[in-house]
Design an enzyme around this catalytic site. Structure first.
Site, PDB file in Angstrom:
ATOM      1  N   TYR A  51      -2.776  -0.247   0.137  1.00 34.65           N
ATOM      2  CA  TYR A  51      -1.326  -0.416   0.004  1.00 34.65           C
ATOM      3  C   TYR A  51      -0.937  -0.717  -1.447  1.00 34.65           C
ATOM      4  O   TYR A  51       0.239  -0.678  -1.795  1.00 34.65           O
ATOM      5  CB  TYR A  51      -0.809  -1.570   0.878  1.00 34.65           C
ATOM      6  CG  TYR A  51      -0.974  -1.406   2.356  1.00 34.65           C
ATOM      7  CD1 TYR A  51      -1.451  -0.225   2.936  1.00 34.65           C
ATOM      8  CD2 TYR A  51      -0.657  -2.458   3.209  1.00 34.65           C
ATOM      9  CE1 TYR A  51      -1.606  -0.101   4.294  1.00 34.65           C
ATOM     10  CE2 TYR A  51      -0.803  -2.350   4.579  1.00 34.65           C
ATOM     11  CZ  TYR A  51      -1.286  -1.170   5.122  1.00 34.65           C
ATOM     12  OH  TYR A  51      -1.441  -1.076   6.487  1.00 34.65           O
ATOM     13  N   HIS A 109     -10.569  -0.669   7.337  1.00 36.01           N
ATOM     14  CA  HIS A 109      -9.311   0.026   7.601  1.00 36.01           C
ATOM     15  C   HIS A 109      -9.448   1.177   8.609  1.00 36.01           C
ATOM     16  O   HIS A 109      -8.580   1.356   9.467  1.00 36.01           O
ATOM     17  CB  HIS A 109      -8.723   0.549   6.286  1.00 36.01           C
ATOM     18  CG  HIS A 109      -7.229   0.618   6.281  1.00 36.01           C
ATOM     19  ND1 HIS A 109      -6.480   0.543   5.136  1.00 36.01           N
ATOM     20  CD2 HIS A 109      -6.336   0.748   7.282  1.00 36.01           C
ATOM     21  CE1 HIS A 109      -5.190   0.631   5.427  1.00 36.01           C
ATOM     22  NE2 HIS A 109      -5.088   0.764   6.732  1.00 36.01           N
TER      23      HIS A 109
END
Length: 279
Positions: A51, A109
């Protein structure tokens, strides 16, 4: 606003029943959005290496005035760094970016199963936990077969599995499996924004009957399913609204009506963990 309940994870860490998603909250405006979320009452913030906002998260923590130990801060290991040594230095770099001494939770992730490195990464994170760099090790987007392999080779299940879950993709089988093995389900994209589920006539009608907004209705549905939703918003008013889901409840019939909106494949993109990979 009602007090936020807590879950206790399989490793003993307590976490609030709802968290603030931070995807696309970056830079100075991202810091302000995260601070407003903390001021609204969020105590868990979910970020990721990919991110590119771990620095913003750290800045928000230092600015918000809430003691660090009262917060639950989360980041995620990207797929390109799942080899053992790379996982270690990526985690260390994450902490340096954020200016933190430890993550409350650090997640893999995506499993990226064709590469077969997720168990190696999980083992690296367990050992980082032993060094005090992480309090809890979890995963995202893992299927039962991935979780079983992790358990078989390390002796542990992750504390959480963060998966896409919303009324069009209710993931009943995954919820049942997670409950059986003691893994908390976290719901990413809990409002199914791409599908604009808050505008679904059935959702609008149910929300009107309960006397709440469609987003509050959906987030309450998540909570009663036993999941932790991760609504993302940078708008202070919407942050407060999304957090206010503990002052009402849904009947079993209302819960079933929302779950009945599920579609054969309600994913918002072609991101099936059987083959999808993210680096």
């Amino acid at each position: 606003m009602s007090e936020i309940p807590a879950y206790t994870l399989n490793d003993g860490l307590d976490v609030p029943a709802i968290a603030l998603g931070t995807y696309n909250l970056r830079g100075a405006s991202g810091v302000s959005s995260m601070v407003s979320g903390i001021e609204a009452g969020y105590r868990m913030l979910d970020s990721a290496f990919n991110y590119e906002n771990e620095g913003a998260l750290g800045a928000a923590v230092r600015r918000c005035g809430i003691p660090r130990e009262e917060l639950r801060l989360v980041s995620k290991l990207p797929g390109r760094h799942q080899r053992y040594d790379e996982a270690v230095y990526t985690l260390e770099e994450s902490l340096m970016r954020a200016g933190l001494d430890y993550w409350d939770m650090y997640l893999i992730h995506w499993p990226n199963p064709k590469h077969g490195l997720y168990v190696e990464a999980f083992q690296a994170l367990l050992e980082a936990r032993d060094r005090g760099l992480i309090r809890s090790v979890g995963v995202c987007n893992f299927l039962p077969e991935h979780l079983e392999r992790v358990h078989a080779e390390t002796g542990e299940y992750p504390s959480v599995n963060q998966i896409e879950l919303h009324p069009y993709f209710p993931q009943a089988a995954a919820l049942e499996y997670h409950a059986q093995v003691g893994v908390l389900t976290e719901s990413w994209s809990p409002l199914g924004r791409k599908w604009r589920i808050v505008e679904d006539p059935a959702i609008v009608a149910l929300a009107s009957g309960v006397g709440v907004s469609p987003s509050r209705l959906i987030l309450r549905w998540h909570y009663q399913l036993g999941t932790m939703p991760l609504p993302k918003s940078g708008n202070p008013e919407r942050q407060r609204e999304n957090l206010d889901i503990f002052s009402f409840s849904l009947s079993s019939e209302q819960m079933a009506a929302i779950s009945a909106l599920g579609r054969p494949d309600g994913r918002q993109a072609d991101q099936n963990p059987e083959y999808y990979e993210e680096f």
